[in-house]
Write an enzyme that holds these catalytic residues in place. Structure first.
Site, mmCIF file in Angstrom:
data_model
loop_
_atom_site.group_PDB
_atom_site.id
_atom_site.type_symbol
_atom_site.label_atom_id
_atom_site.label_comp_id
_atom_site.label_asym_id
_atom_site.label_seq_id
_atom_site.Cartn_x
_atom_site.Cartn_y
_atom_site.Cartn_z
ATOM 1 N N SER A 31 41.190 45.653 6.183
ATOM 2 C CA SER A 31 42.349 46.436 6.632
ATOM 3 C C SER A 31 43.659 45.670 6.538
ATOM 4 C CB SER A 31 42.173 46.839 8.104
ATOM 5 O OG SER A 31 41.144 47.761 8.237
ATOM 6 N N HIS A 62 43.340 50.904 3.364
ATOM 7 C CA HIS A 62 42.283 50.550 2.409
ATOM 8 C C HIS A 62 42.523 51.334 1.134
ATOM 9 C CE1 HIS A 62 39.161 48.349 4.826
ATOM 10 N NE2 HIS A 62 39.942 48.793 5.785
ATOM 11 N N HIS A 84 33.244 52.197 5.611
ATOM 12 C CA HIS A 84 32.673 51.834 6.904
ATOM 13 C C HIS A 84 31.705 52.909 7.374
ATOM 14 C CE1 HIS A 84 36.762 50.165 6.593
ATOM 15 N NE2 HIS A 84 36.359 49.165 7.324
ATOM 16 N N TYR A 86 31.714 54.156 10.331
ATOM 17 C CA TYR A 86 32.401 55.146 11.183
ATOM 18 C C TYR A 86 33.065 56.265 10.378
ATOM 19 C CZ TYR A 86 36.638 52.362 10.193
ATOM 20 O OH TYR A 86 37.639 51.700 9.574
ATOM 21 N N GLU A 87 33.208 56.067 9.065
ATOM 22 C CA GLU A 87 33.766 57.133 8.235
ATOM 23 C C GLU A 87 32.738 58.243 8.002
ATOM 24 O OE1 GLU A 87 36.276 55.594 4.772
ATOM 25 O OE2 GLU A 87 35.398 53.734 5.514
ATOM 26 N N ALA A 114 39.703 42.622 9.453
ATOM 27 C CA ALA A 114 40.568 42.594 10.629
ATOM 28 C C ALA A 114 39.653 42.611 11.840
ATOM 29 C CB ALA A 114 41.462 43.831 10.636
ATOM 30 N N MET A 218 34.372 46.154 13.011
ATOM 31 C CA MET A 218 33.534 47.309 12.662
ATOM 32 C C MET A 218 33.024 47.247 11.226
ATOM 33 S SD MET A 218 36.108 50.139 14.273
ATOM 34 C CE MET A 218 36.909 49.864 15.865
ATOM 35 N N SER A 219 32.985 46.055 10.645
ATOM 36 C CA SER A 219 32.567 45.966 9.238
ATOM 37 C C SER A 219 31.786 44.684 8.996
ATOM 38 C CB SER A 219 33.800 46.002 8.330
ATOM 39 O OG SER A 219 34.577 44.817 8.478
ATOM 40 N N ASN A 242 44.649 41.556 16.635
ATOM 41 C CA ASN A 242 45.007 41.911 18.024
ATOM 42 C C ASN A 242 44.054 41.172 18.938
ATOM 43 O OD1 ASN A 242 43.093 44.083 16.721
ATOM 44 N ND2 ASN A 242 42.604 44.042 18.899
ATOM 45 N N HIS A 254 45.318 51.362 15.484
ATOM 46 C CA HIS A 254 45.087 51.034 14.079
ATOM 47 C C HIS A 254 46.389 50.588 13.424
ATOM 48 C CE1 HIS A 254 43.060 50.958 10.258
ATOM 49 N NE2 HIS A 254 43.871 51.852 9.741
HETATM 50 N N1 HPA Z 1 37.945 45.895 17.844
HETATM 51 C C1 HPA Z 1 37.184 46.323 16.826
HETATM 52 N N2 HPA Z 1 37.563 46.283 15.567
HETATM 53 C C2 HPA Z 1 38.785 45.796 15.304
HETATM 54 C C3 HPA Z 1 39.646 45.343 16.310
HETATM 55 C C4 HPA Z 1 39.193 45.390 17.661
HETATM 56 O O1 HPA Z 1 39.892 44.993 18.605
HETATM 57 N N3 HPA Z 1 40.782 44.925 15.694
HETATM 58 C C5 HPA Z 1 40.609 45.117 14.374
HETATM 59 N N4 HPA Z 1 39.411 45.641 14.116
#
Ligand code: HPA
Length: 287
Positions: A31, A62, A84, A86-87, A114, A218-219, A242, A254
């Site tokens: 990301s 992406h 991913h 989740y998609e 990320a 998440m990846s 973050n 996001h």
């Molecule tokens: N949690 C999960 N996935 C993420 C995060 C997060 O804080 N930041 C970027 N991808």
């Protein structure tokens, strides 16, 4: 057509596009981290939509294309954007691109992502090498009958395989070298993968910290699993976009993930440009 045949068809299609380029090193850009693809010279660009059976990325940040060419003088194939779970993709679709990279003959992959930072002391924007992972996705892309034909590399493609060194010590050493040359200090951490798409609750983040995780995302983990199944060496690099939920006053979004990614992508690109030739040289020496 079987899954293996689909992978082979996609790889044959890509090989024809790449012509004389025979990369041993692949890079997946997560990301907001797409900039390294701009540093590729003599690039052949193939949108995922052109590749037979290839899943399409639906996430903002992406772009969804293969960029193959020379990075820092080394032949590489870059996936700019990933898909991913989740998609809505099934595990076998999520890992289809990695299987194709394996069928193309790759020996090493650099997986960037990320992530939310869990370890105390992590700062937004820093890069962290994955020393290990924890799979909390609730599934494994290798569930189901084993396909030994994915053992493109001798000794690989086994039903049961070792994950002691999921993330290559040798590649991590090269990454530290490349980072030092770029004036970057890399921490090492443990990446925990959730299925997403919701960010974590603060209680989940506390639980993950107690489990030993320093990063959450998440990846990556499904890709690492199938890469290791194929005997491919893996390097993981997280960008702390973050602090994980509950660790700062800010609400997670996001947008923040993409913005931090964009601020860091030049540094990530500089690192990858230094690193690609080092890893390519190591892979060639092993041939
Ligand atoms: N949690 C999960 N996935 C993420 C995060 C997060 O804080 N930041 C970027 N991808």
């Amino acid at each position: 057509m079987t899954y293996f045949e689909q992978v082979t068809e996609a790889a044959d299609f890509l090989r024809a596009q790449l012509g004389a380029l025979a990369p041993r090193v692949g890079i997946v850009l997560g990301s907001g981290l797409g900039a390294a693809a701009d540093a590729v010279t003599g690039a052949t660009i193939v949108p995922y939509s052109a590749i037979p059976h290839f899943p399409q990325s639906t996430v903002e940040g992406h772009s969804g294309r293969i960029v193959a060419g020379l990075l820092g003088g080394a032949p590489v194939v870059i996936m700019q954007g990933r898909v991913h779970f989740y998609e809505g993709y099934a595990p076998l679709q999520v890992t289809f691109p990695m299987r194709v990279l394996g069928a193309l003959g790759l020996r090493a992959v650099l997986l960037t992502n990320a992530a939310g930072g869990i370890a105390p002391g992590y700062r937004v924007g820093q890069l962290v090498l994955l020393a290990d992972h924890i799979n909390m996705m609730g599934w494994n892309p290798l569930n189901g009958p084993n396909e030994p034909r994915f053992g493109f590399i001798p000794g690989a493609g086994l039903r049961f395989f070792d994950m002691t060194e999921a993330y290559s010590n040798a590649l991590r050493a090269l990454a530290h070298q490349a980072a030092a040359e770029e004036g970057i200090v890399l921490d090492e951490g443990v990446y925990l993968a959730t299925p997403g798409p919701s960010f974590e609750t603060p209680a989940e983040v506390r639980a993950f910290r107690a489990l030993g995780a320093t990063l959450v995302g998440m990846s990556t983990v499904p890709e690492t699993l199938v890469a290791r199944h194929m005997g491919i060496e893996v390097l993981g690099i997280s960008c702390v976009t973050n602090l994980a939920a509950g660790l700062s006053a800010a609400k997670l979004s996001h947008q923040e993930v993409n913005e931090t990614g964009r601020q860091v992508e030049r540094r990530m690109a500089g690192l990858l440009k230094r690193l690609a030739p080092k890893i390519a040289a190591r892979m060639e020496a092993e041939r």
